[in-house]
Design a protein around this motif. Structure first.
Motif, PDB file in Angstrom:
ATOM      1  N   ARG A 186       0.832  -1.203   0.000  1.00 37.77           N
ATOM      2  CA  ARG A 186       0.000   0.000   0.000  1.00 37.77           C
ATOM      3  C   ARG A 186       0.871   1.259   0.000  1.00 37.77           C
ATOM      4  O   ARG A 186       0.690   2.155  -0.833  1.00 37.77           O
ATOM      5  CB  ARG A 186      -0.894  -0.010   1.241  1.00 37.77           C
ATOM      6  CG  ARG A 186      -1.748   1.250   1.411  1.00 37.77           C
ATOM      7  CD  ARG A 186      -2.266   1.317   2.852  1.00 37.77           C
ATOM      8  NE  ARG A 186      -1.158   1.469   3.794  1.00 37.77           N
ATOM      9  CZ  ARG A 186      -1.156   0.990   5.045  1.00 37.77           C
ATOM     10  NH1 ARG A 186      -2.192   0.319   5.511  1.00 37.77           N
ATOM     11  NH2 ARG A 186      -0.102   1.183   5.818  1.00 37.77           N
ATOM     12  N   LEU A 193       2.959   1.694  -3.386  1.00 45.42           N
ATOM     13  CA  LEU A 193       2.188   2.139  -4.544  1.00 45.42           C
ATOM     14  C   LEU A 193       1.745   3.593  -4.388  1.00 45.42           C
ATOM     15  O   LEU A 193       1.763   4.366  -5.357  1.00 45.42           O
ATOM     16  CB  LEU A 193       0.980   1.235  -4.757  1.00 45.42           C
ATOM     17  CG  LEU A 193       1.284  -0.146  -5.356  1.00 45.42           C
ATOM     18  CD1 LEU A 193       0.036  -1.012  -5.370  1.00 45.42           C
ATOM     19  CD2 LEU A 193       1.857  -0.011  -6.762  1.00 45.42           C
ATOM     20  N   ARG A 194       1.335   3.967  -3.181  1.00 45.31           N
ATOM     21  CA  ARG A 194       0.939   5.359  -2.972  1.00 45.31           C
ATOM     22  C   ARG A 194       2.109   6.309  -3.217  1.00 45.31           C
ATOM     23  O   ARG A 194       1.955   7.363  -3.847  1.00 45.31           O
ATOM     24  CB  ARG A 194       0.421   5.539  -1.547  1.00 45.31           C
ATOM     25  CG  ARG A 194      -0.972   4.957  -1.305  1.00 45.31           C
ATOM     26  CD  ARG A 194      -1.373   5.120   0.154  1.00 45.31           C
ATOM     27  NE  ARG A 194      -2.731   4.623   0.391  1.00 45.31           N
ATOM     28  CZ  ARG A 194      -3.283   4.541   1.599  1.00 45.31           C
ATOM     29  NH1 ARG A 194      -2.614   4.937   2.672  1.00 45.31           N
ATOM     30  NH2 ARG A 194      -4.509   4.080   1.733  1.00 45.31           N
ATOM     31  N   ARG A 218       2.877   6.412  -6.961  1.00 40.82           N
ATOM     32  CA  ARG A 218       1.815   7.123  -7.682  1.00 40.82           C
ATOM     33  C   ARG A 218       1.953   8.632  -7.483  1.00 40.82           C
ATOM     34  O   ARG A 218       1.699   9.427  -8.404  1.00 40.82           O
ATOM     35  CB  ARG A 218       0.448   6.626  -7.176  1.00 40.82           C
ATOM     36  CG  ARG A 218      -0.742   7.285  -7.813  1.00 40.82           C
ATOM     37  CD  ARG A 218      -2.013   6.475  -7.580  1.00 40.82           C
ATOM     38  NE  ARG A 218      -2.321   6.243  -6.171  1.00 40.82           N
ATOM     39  CZ  ARG A 218      -2.995   7.100  -5.396  1.00 40.82           C
ATOM     40  NH1 ARG A 218      -3.409   8.252  -5.906  1.00 40.82           N
ATOM     41  NH2 ARG A 218      -3.262   6.800  -4.138  1.00 40.82           N
ATOM     42  N   ARG A 256      -5.950   7.287  -8.440  1.00 42.25           N
ATOM     43  CA  ARG A 256      -6.069   5.843  -8.616  1.00 42.25           C
ATOM     44  C   ARG A 256      -6.759   5.478  -9.921  1.00 42.25           C
ATOM     45  O   ARG A 256      -6.336   4.573 -10.639  1.00 42.25           O
ATOM     46  CB  ARG A 256      -6.833   5.235  -7.435  1.00 42.25           C
ATOM     47  CG  ARG A 256      -6.047   5.129  -6.144  1.00 42.25           C
ATOM     48  CD  ARG A 256      -6.947   4.632  -5.040  1.00 42.25           C
ATOM     49  NE  ARG A 256      -6.215   4.429  -3.798  1.00 42.25           N
ATOM     50  CZ  ARG A 256      -6.800   4.193  -2.622  1.00 42.25           C
ATOM     51  NH1 ARG A 256      -8.133   4.143  -2.549  1.00 42.25           N
ATOM     52  NH2 ARG A 256      -6.071   4.001  -1.543  1.00 42.25           N
ATOM     53  N   TYR A 300      -7.611  -2.018  -8.995  1.00 41.77           N
ATOM     54  CA  TYR A 300      -6.402  -1.298  -8.621  1.00 41.77           C
ATOM     55  C   TYR A 300      -6.504  -0.764  -7.193  1.00 41.77           C
ATOM     56  O   TYR A 300      -5.528  -0.791  -6.436  1.00 41.77           O
ATOM     57  CB  TYR A 300      -6.092  -0.148  -9.583  1.00 41.77           C
ATOM     58  CG  TYR A 300      -4.849   0.594  -9.135  1.00 41.77           C
ATOM     59  CD1 TYR A 300      -3.602   0.059  -9.365  1.00 41.77           C
ATOM     60  CD2 TYR A 300      -4.947   1.781  -8.399  1.00 41.77           C
ATOM     61  CE1 TYR A 300      -2.460   0.693  -8.891  1.00 41.77           C
ATOM     62  CE2 TYR A 300      -3.812   2.419  -7.917  1.00 41.77           C
ATOM     63  CZ  TYR A 300      -2.581   1.855  -8.165  1.00 41.77           C
ATOM     64  OH  TYR A 300      -1.446   2.472  -7.676  1.00 41.77           O
ATOM     65  N   GLU A 302      -3.895  -1.556  -4.226  1.00 37.43           N
ATOM     66  CA  GLU A 302      -3.201  -0.546  -3.438  1.00 37.43           C
ATOM     67  C   GLU A 302      -3.558  -0.645  -1.959  1.00 37.43           C
ATOM     68  O   GLU A 302      -2.765  -0.260  -1.096  1.00 37.43           O
ATOM     69  CB  GLU A 302      -3.511   0.852  -3.987  1.00 37.43           C
ATOM     70  CG  GLU A 302      -2.616   1.932  -3.407  1.00 37.43           C
ATOM     71  CD  GLU A 302      -2.789   3.274  -4.084  1.00 37.43           C
ATOM     72  OE1 GLU A 302      -3.287   4.208  -3.421  1.00 37.43           O
ATOM     73  OE2 GLU A 302      -2.437   3.379  -5.280  1.00 37.43           O
TER      74      GLU A 302
END
Length: 280
Positions: free
Chosen positions: A12, A15-16, A19, A42, A56, A60
């Motif tokens: 988590r 990916l955050r 991103r 997202r 997705y 995440e």
């Protein structure tokens, strides 16, 4: 907290963070409108990766969902992950990481210095297919390999008369050599180059063909490397194989004269002559 829960938390956060660093304009999206957080939303990642927004979001969030390498690769492309980051994504998602492509074949000066500085015996650099990329002067002389000429360690083991001159030791080591090569090939089952090397060698050497057909797989064994040099006589080595961190498809193999034999004494004169012939 269980290891699975910890891994999902890591997924988590990873990916955050990834991103957040990709701007809309980086991927061809308009940057208009206010955004509460930097980077892509997202739903934008999902759209660009060709996956559902819900899927997705669950990925995440670290939920227990089914993932595939193809989908993770799509996400990795959108998030502009490096090769190392892509492998990390695989691990956090619970998949085996992909094997690095490793297309570089020019050995770096730093690795060249390592093998040239190994004055105890032969030293080589080989690629994932066991092709020799570089070797020191001692290896050239001991193995009868000329620098710049193509050589493959698997093929050499089965075809070089210097190895075959010690038949009992050779026969003891051969199954482990073949099993280690098949284990390397198994890491990239879609890579045809392993099977090309094995197929051509099997057509030449029935001994290899028989061992290859066993489908034995094993880690490289700490076996004695033994050969008969035309001038120095019988030489025995312990070989240590090291993976190059920034080129994981390269291996540095350092050959150390085996204790309890006179191999070191036999090599001493050769190494001294080579140092004079190839200074620095």
């Amino acid at each position: 907290m269980s290891s699975t829960a910890r891994r999902r938390d890591e997924l988590r956060d990873f990916l955050r963070a990834r991103r957040a660093r990709v701007l809309p304009q980086d991927v061809g999206l308009p940057a208009a409108g206010r955004r509460r957080t930097p980077g892509l939303r997202r739903e934008e990642v999902a759209m660009l990766a060709g996956v559902g927004v819900s899927w997705y979001t669950w990925l995440e969030q670290g939920r227990d969902i089914t993932v595939s390498g193809e989908v993770l690769d799509a996400v990795a492309r959108v998030l502009r992950l490096s090769e190392v980051e892509r492998a990390h994504l695989y691990v956090l998602a619970g998949l085996n990481p992909p094997v690095s492509a490793g297309s570089a074949v020019t050995v770096t000066a730093e690795i060249r210095a390592v093998i040239d500085g190994w004055d105890r015996g032969p030293a080589i650099v080989r690629d994932r297919y066991w092709n020799i990329l570089a070797l020191n002067a001692t290896a050239e002389n001991v193995f009868g390999c000329e620098s710049g000429e193509p050589h493959n360690c698997l093929v050499t083991f089965f075809t070089n008369p210097r190895y075959r001159a010690l038949p009992e030791l050779w026969a003891d080591a051969a199954p482990g050599v073949v099993a280690a090569y098949r284990a390397d090939a198994a890491l990239v089952p879609d890579d045809s180059e392993f099977h090309r090397v094995a197929g051509e060698l099997a057509a030449l050497e029935p001994a290899f063909a028989e061992l290859w057909d066993r489908h034995d797989v094993a880690a490289p064994a700490q076996a004695v490397n033994a050969l008969r040099h035309p001038d120095l006589g019988d030489l025995y080595f312990d070989a240590t194989t090291l993976t190059v961190a920034d080129h994981p498809n390269w291996s540095v193999v350092l050959y150390n004269p085996k204790p309890g034999t006179d191999s070191a004494a036999r090599l001493a004169g050769l190494v001294s002559r080579l140092v004079v012939t190839h200074p620095g």
